[in-house]
Design a protein around this motif. Structure first.
Motif, PDB file in Angstrom:
ATOM      1  N   LEU A 186       0.853  -1.187   0.000  1.00  0.00           N
ATOM      2  CA  LEU A 186       0.000   0.000   0.000  1.00  0.00           C
ATOM      3  C   LEU A 186       0.891   1.240   0.000  1.00  0.00           C
ATOM      4  CD1 LEU A 186      -1.174  -2.065   2.604  1.00  0.00           C
ATOM      5  CD2 LEU A 186      -3.191  -0.816   1.847  1.00  0.00           C
ATOM      6  N   SER A 187       0.581   2.197  -0.833  1.00  0.00           N
ATOM      7  CA  SER A 187       1.305   3.470  -0.831  1.00  0.00           C
ATOM      8  C   SER A 187       0.538   4.477   0.018  1.00  0.00           C
ATOM      9  CB  SER A 187       1.469   3.999  -2.259  1.00  0.00           C
ATOM     10  OG  SER A 187       0.201   4.273  -2.830  1.00  0.00           O
ATOM     11  N   THR A 188       1.236   5.464   0.541  1.00  0.00           N
ATOM     12  CA  THR A 188       0.580   6.475   1.359  1.00  0.00           C
ATOM     13  C   THR A 188      -0.015   7.567   0.478  1.00  0.00           C
ATOM     14  OG1 THR A 188       2.699   7.605   1.677  1.00  0.00           O
ATOM     15  CG2 THR A 188       1.999   6.067   3.392  1.00  0.00           C
ATOM     16  N   ILE A 189      -1.042   8.215   1.006  1.00  0.00           N
ATOM     17  CA  ILE A 189      -1.749   9.256   0.269  1.00  0.00           C
ATOM     18  C   ILE A 189      -1.792  10.532   1.112  1.00  0.00           C
ATOM     19  CG2 ILE A 189      -3.134   7.576  -0.996  1.00  0.00           C
ATOM     20  CD1 ILE A 189      -5.461   8.215   0.891  1.00  0.00           C
ATOM     21  N   GLU A 190      -2.374  11.568   0.524  1.00  0.00           N
ATOM     22  CA  GLU A 190      -2.498  12.854   1.206  1.00  0.00           C
ATOM     23  C   GLU A 190      -3.228  12.676   2.531  1.00  0.00           C
ATOM     24  OE1 GLU A 190      -4.251  17.361   0.398  1.00  0.00           O
ATOM     25  OE2 GLU A 190      -4.405  15.812  -1.138  1.00  0.00           O
ATOM     26  N   GLY A 191      -2.735  13.367   3.555  1.00  0.00           N
ATOM     27  CA  GLY A 191      -3.297  13.255   4.893  1.00  0.00           C
ATOM     28  C   GLY A 191      -2.433  12.452   5.836  1.00  0.00           C
ATOM     29  N   THR A 192      -1.431  11.759   5.274  1.00  0.00           N
ATOM     30  CA  THR A 192      -0.494  10.990   6.096  1.00  0.00           C
ATOM     31  C   THR A 192       0.304  11.928   6.986  1.00  0.00           C
ATOM     32  OG1 THR A 192      -0.307   9.153   4.554  1.00  0.00           O
ATOM     33  CG2 THR A 192       1.579   9.547   5.985  1.00  0.00           C
ATOM     34  N   VAL A 193       0.481  11.538   8.236  1.00  0.00           N
ATOM     35  CA  VAL A 193       1.255  12.320   9.206  1.00  0.00           C
ATOM     36  C   VAL A 193       2.548  11.568   9.484  1.00  0.00           C
ATOM     37  CG1 VAL A 193       1.300  13.315  11.518  1.00  0.00           C
ATOM     38  CG2 VAL A 193      -0.857  13.217  10.238  1.00  0.00           C
ATOM     39  N   GLY A 194       3.681  12.180   9.124  1.00  0.00           N
ATOM     40  CA  GLY A 194       4.969  11.514   9.252  1.00  0.00           C
ATOM     41  C   GLY A 194       5.553  11.230   7.884  1.00  0.00           C
ATOM     42  N   ASN A 195       6.719  10.589   7.873  1.00  0.00           N
ATOM     43  CA  ASN A 195       7.449  10.376   6.623  1.00  0.00           C
ATOM     44  C   ASN A 195       7.160   9.030   5.974  1.00  0.00           C
ATOM     45  OD1 ASN A 195       8.771  12.886   6.813  1.00  0.00           O
ATOM     46  ND2 ASN A 195      10.305  12.017   8.204  1.00  0.00           N
ATOM     47  N   TYR A 196       6.003   8.474   6.237  1.00  0.00           N
ATOM     48  CA  TYR A 196       5.658   7.170   5.681  1.00  0.00           C
ATOM     49  C   TYR A 196       5.426   7.264   4.170  1.00  0.00           C
ATOM     50  CZ  TYR A 196       4.897   6.079  10.577  1.00  0.00           C
ATOM     51  OH  TYR A 196       5.067   5.917  11.922  1.00  0.00           O
ATOM     52  N   LYS A 197       5.948   6.275   3.449  1.00  0.00           N
ATOM     53  CA  LYS A 197       5.769   6.216   1.994  1.00  0.00           C
ATOM     54  C   LYS A 197       5.022   4.960   1.560  1.00  0.00           C
ATOM     55  CE  LYS A 197       8.078  10.011   1.500  1.00  0.00           C
ATOM     56  NZ  LYS A 197       7.358  11.267   1.185  1.00  0.00           N
ATOM     57  N   GLY A 198       5.139   3.897   2.324  1.00  0.00           N
ATOM     58  CA  GLY A 198       4.468   2.658   1.945  1.00  0.00           C
ATOM     59  C   GLY A 198       4.353   1.702   3.114  1.00  0.00           C
ATOM     60  N   VAL A 199       3.383   0.795   3.001  1.00  0.00           N
ATOM     61  CA  VAL A 199       3.148  -0.222   4.029  1.00  0.00           C
ATOM     62  C   VAL A 199       3.013  -1.572   3.332  1.00  0.00           C
ATOM     63  CG1 VAL A 199       1.642  -1.013   5.899  1.00  0.00           C
ATOM     64  CG2 VAL A 199       1.925   1.464   5.484  1.00  0.00           C
ATOM     65  N   TYR A 200       3.703  -2.569   3.860  1.00  0.00           N
ATOM     66  CA  TYR A 200       3.598  -3.934   3.356  1.00  0.00           C
ATOM     67  C   TYR A 200       2.855  -4.799   4.377  1.00  0.00           C
ATOM     68  CZ  TYR A 200       7.231  -2.819  -0.104  1.00  0.00           C
ATOM     69  OH  TYR A 200       7.944  -2.259  -1.133  1.00  0.00           O
ATOM     70  N   ARG A 201       1.866  -5.560   3.898  1.00  0.00           N
ATOM     71  CA  ARG A 201       1.224  -6.575   4.725  1.00  0.00           C
ATOM     72  C   ARG A 201       1.716  -7.934   4.249  1.00  0.00           C
ATOM     73  NH1 ARG A 201      -5.185  -7.473   4.441  1.00  0.00           N
ATOM     74  NH2 ARG A 201      -4.613  -8.790   2.657  1.00  0.00           N
ATOM     75  N   VAL A 202       2.434  -8.631   5.134  1.00  0.00           N
ATOM     76  CA  VAL A 202       3.038  -9.907   4.759  1.00  0.00           C
ATOM     77  C   VAL A 202       2.799 -10.933   5.867  1.00  0.00           C
ATOM     78  CG1 VAL A 202       4.804  -8.743   3.359  1.00  0.00           C
ATOM     79  CG2 VAL A 202       5.286  -9.285   5.749  1.00  0.00           C
ATOM     80  N   ASN A 203       3.280 -12.162   5.636  1.00  0.00           N
ATOM     81  CA  ASN A 203       3.166 -13.233   6.642  1.00  0.00           C
ATOM     82  C   ASN A 203       1.745 -13.352   7.193  1.00  0.00           C
ATOM     83  OD1 ASN A 203       6.368 -12.119   7.673  1.00  0.00           O
ATOM     84  ND2 ASN A 203       5.989 -14.014   6.562  1.00  0.00           N
ATOM     85  N   THR A 204       0.785 -13.338   6.304  1.00  0.00           N
ATOM     86  CA  THR A 204      -0.609 -13.381   6.731  1.00  0.00           C
ATOM     87  C   THR A 204      -1.008 -14.778   7.191  1.00  0.00           C
ATOM     88  OG1 THR A 204      -1.290 -13.799   4.458  1.00  0.00           O
ATOM     89  CG2 THR A 204      -1.299 -11.501   5.201  1.00  0.00           C
ATOM     90  N   ALA A 205      -1.928 -14.818   8.152  1.00  0.00           N
ATOM     91  CA  ALA A 205      -2.505 -16.070   8.639  1.00  0.00           C
ATOM     92  C   ALA A 205      -4.009 -15.888   8.741  1.00  0.00           C
ATOM     93  CB  ALA A 205      -1.922 -16.448   9.999  1.00  0.00           C
TER      94      ALA A 205
END
Length: 251
Positions: A204-223
């Motif tokens: 997932l990429s970050t969009i307008e409204g994000t607070v902080g220097n986040y650029k992307g989030v990965y969801r992995v190792n799902t159960a």
């Protein structure tokens, strides 16, 4: 021999664990056995080691190899890693086999696994396989067993936007990542499926409204987390328990 704080937290079962933890977790013995076996191996290594204690050096963090099927971090660096434990939520138009479940988001607590990712990534990889069967603590800021991870935030959807709020207390303000899905990857065949299957791995990429220097989030190792193939005999809305590991990347 002196155990590092990280290893101590891994071998100590939280006093704040829910009452049904021992029943549920120890019934799920294969994954829990594997977890404690790995912890034991690390303790034995520490006994023989003269190297400095483990630290939370985020430069040592990397995504699991299977995530190579998702877009690369592209120059960003890992900021935090969290174990997510909650539900994937679905609706059904009716309760017949002619309808299929429709995903309407997720709700999860996020527990700080940054140090674990930096030092013991194989232990972190196995945690969702145990965690999805463990009830969330009844006290909001209690640690989550069996690794005694501290709460770092919450994941939920604001309308259709996946949000990761890492502002938990006045003293712990780590920002807010508002995101949109960019890419998905079917969970590997080795993923713990639960009743219906493991949800996909995501970038997932970050969009307008994000607070902080986040650029992307990965969801992995799902159960777990996937719904049945059809809505037959299902209610109009329902939840499926799941767990996953979330990697937060930024600048």
């Amino acid at each position: 021999m002196r155990l590092t704080p990280i290893l101590l937290s891994l071998v100590t079962v939280s006093l704040a664990a829910p009452a049904n933890y021992f029943d549920d977790a120890y019934d799920f013995s294969d994954e829990l056995s594997d977890y404690y076996s790995k912890v034991s191996q690390y303790i034995n290594r520490v006994k023989k080691s003269t190297s400095p204690s483990a630290s939370c050096d985020t430069s040592k963090i990397s995504l699991p190899s299977f995530a190579s099927g998702l877009p690369a971090p592209n120059g960003t660096k890992p900021m935090y890693v969290a174990l997510g434990r909650g539900t994937q939520n679905y609706t059904c138009a009716d309760s017949t086999s002619a309808s299929t479940p429709f995903a309407i988001g997720a709700v999860a607590n996020l527990y700080n696994a940054t140090c674990l990712a930096a030092n013991y990534p194989d232990l972190l990889e196995s945690l969702p396989n145990i965690a999805y069967k463990i009830s969330l603590p009844t006290t909001e800021y209690a640690t989550f067993p069996p690794a005694n991870l501290e709460l770092i935030g919450h994941h939920f959807f604001t309308s259709t936007i996946p949000e990761f709020n890492l502002d938990t207390t006045e003293a712990k303000q780590f920002g807010v990542a508002l995101t949109k899905k960019e890419s998905s990857l079917n969970a590997p065949s080795t993923a713990v499926k639960g009743e219906y299957g493991a949800v996909a791995w995501l970038y997932l990429s970050t969009i307008e409204g994000t607070v902080g220097n986040y650029k992307g989030v990965y969801r992995v190792n799902t159960a777990s987390g996937s719904p049945p193939d059809t809505c037959e005999k299902m209610p109009s809305s329902f939840e499926i328990q799941y767990s996953a590991v979330y990697y937060f990347y930024g600048s």
